[in-house]
Design a protein around this motif. Structure first.
Motif, PDB file in Angstrom:
ATOM      1  N   ARG A  38      48.666  36.329  40.165  1.00 59.85           N
ATOM      2  CA  ARG A  38      48.081  35.315  39.288  1.00 59.85           C
ATOM      3  C   ARG A  38      48.847  34.002  39.312  1.00 59.85           C
ATOM      4  O   ARG A  38      48.277  32.932  39.146  1.00 59.85           O
ATOM      5  CB  ARG A  38      48.027  35.843  37.852  1.00 59.85           C
ATOM      6  N   GLY A  65      39.667  33.663  43.375  1.00 60.95           N
ATOM      7  CA  GLY A  65      39.428  34.930  42.704  1.00 60.95           C
ATOM      8  C   GLY A  65      40.328  35.129  41.496  1.00 60.95           C
ATOM      9  O   GLY A  65      40.989  34.208  41.023  1.00 60.95           O
ATOM     10  N   SER A  66      40.368  36.366  41.002  1.00 54.94           N
ATOM     11  CA  SER A  66      41.157  36.669  39.805  1.00 54.94           C
ATOM     12  C   SER A  66      42.661  36.643  40.082  1.00 54.94           C
ATOM     13  O   SER A  66      43.462  36.501  39.161  1.00 54.94           O
ATOM     14  CB  SER A  66      40.756  38.040  39.248  1.00 54.94           C
TER      15      SER A  66
END
Length: 203
Positions: free
Chosen positions: A176, A193-194
Motif C-alpha cells: 500500500r 489497484g488496492s
C-alpha cells in the motif's frame, strides 16, 4: 529513490475499433491500423462476453467459437465503459480489447447494439505475456521485470532476457505504501489497484 510509473511495452491496434495488445497500458498512445465492423449476428446478448473467444488478426478480429481453428484468446472478464474508469483486469490478462459502441438500425439514439466496453483477454496458447515475468500484459504484478525507459518511466520486459530490452529490476512485492517495501528495494513502481506500489530490486 524515485518513484516510477509502470508503462508496458507494446503497441495499440484497433480491434472492434481499438485493441490494446500485450504490454500496453490504458491511456498510453501507440500505433493504429484500420479495423472492420464487428459482426453482430449469431452471438449472445453481450458481444465478447465472459468465456467467449476472439479470432487472430490485427485488422480484423471477430467473436468465434472457442473450439474453432480461428480462436486465439478467451474473455476472462468483461466490463462496460472505459478501462480508466472501471475495474482493473485480472492479473493473468494477456491483453485488453477496447470495444467502441456500435448502433443498430441506422444509428438511432438509444438503439445501441454493442455498448462501449473492454474485454480482458487470455490467449488460448502460450506464451502468456500477462504471467509474472512474461514481459507484457495490461498490469504490472510481482514477478514482473522492468527497465528504465526515460525520466520517471519504466517499461516491462521479459525476465528471461528474451525481450528487446534487458531486465534491470524485478518487482518482488505489491504494497500500500513505500514504507512497507523491504530494505532491498531499489525502485518504486506504480502498479495501481488496492496495492498500488511495486517494490523492485535491482537485478
Amino acid at each position: 529513490m524515485r518513484r516510477s510509473g509502470a508503462v508496458g511495452a507494446g503497441c495499440v491496434l484497433p480491434v472492434l475499433l481499438v485493441a490494446l495488445l500485450t504490454g500496453c497500458r490504458p491511456g498510453v498512445p501507440g500505433s493504429a491500423a484500420p479495423a472492420s465492423e464487428p459482426q453482430l449476428a449469431g452471438y449472445g446478448a453481450v458481444f465478447l462476453g465472459v468465456d467467449e473467444c476472439s479470432s487472430f488478426g490485427t485488422t480484423r478480429v471477430t467473436e468465434v467459437p472457442c473450439t474453432g481453428e480461428r480462436a486465439a484468446a478467451r474473455v476472462i472478464a468483461r466490463y462496460d465503459g472505459r478501462p480508466e474508469d472501471g475495474p482493473l483486469c485480472p492479473p493473468t490478462t494477456d491483453f485488453v480489447l477496447h470495444i467502441s459502441p456500435q448502433r443498430a438500425g441506422g444509428g438511432e439514439a438509444g438503439d445501441v447494439a454493442i455498448p462501449r466496453g473492454y474485454a480482458c483477454m487470455r490467449k488460448l496458447e502460450p506464451p502468456h505475456p500477462g504471467d509474472p515475468g512474461g514481459g507484457g500484459g495490461p498490469r504490472t504484478v510481482p514477478g514482473d521485470c522492468v527497465y528504465r525507459a526515460g525520466r520517471g518511466q519504466v517499461r516491462e520486459t521479459a525476465c528471461d532476457g528474451s525481450g528487446r530490452s534487458e531486465p534491470e529490476y524485478r518487482v518482488t512485492r505489491a504494497v500500500r505504501d513505500r514504507a512497507e517495501c523491504p530494505p532491498s528495494t531499489a525502485l518504486y513502481v506504480e502498479i495501481g489497484g488496492s496495492l498500488p506500489v511495486g517494490c523492485a530490486r535491482r537485478l
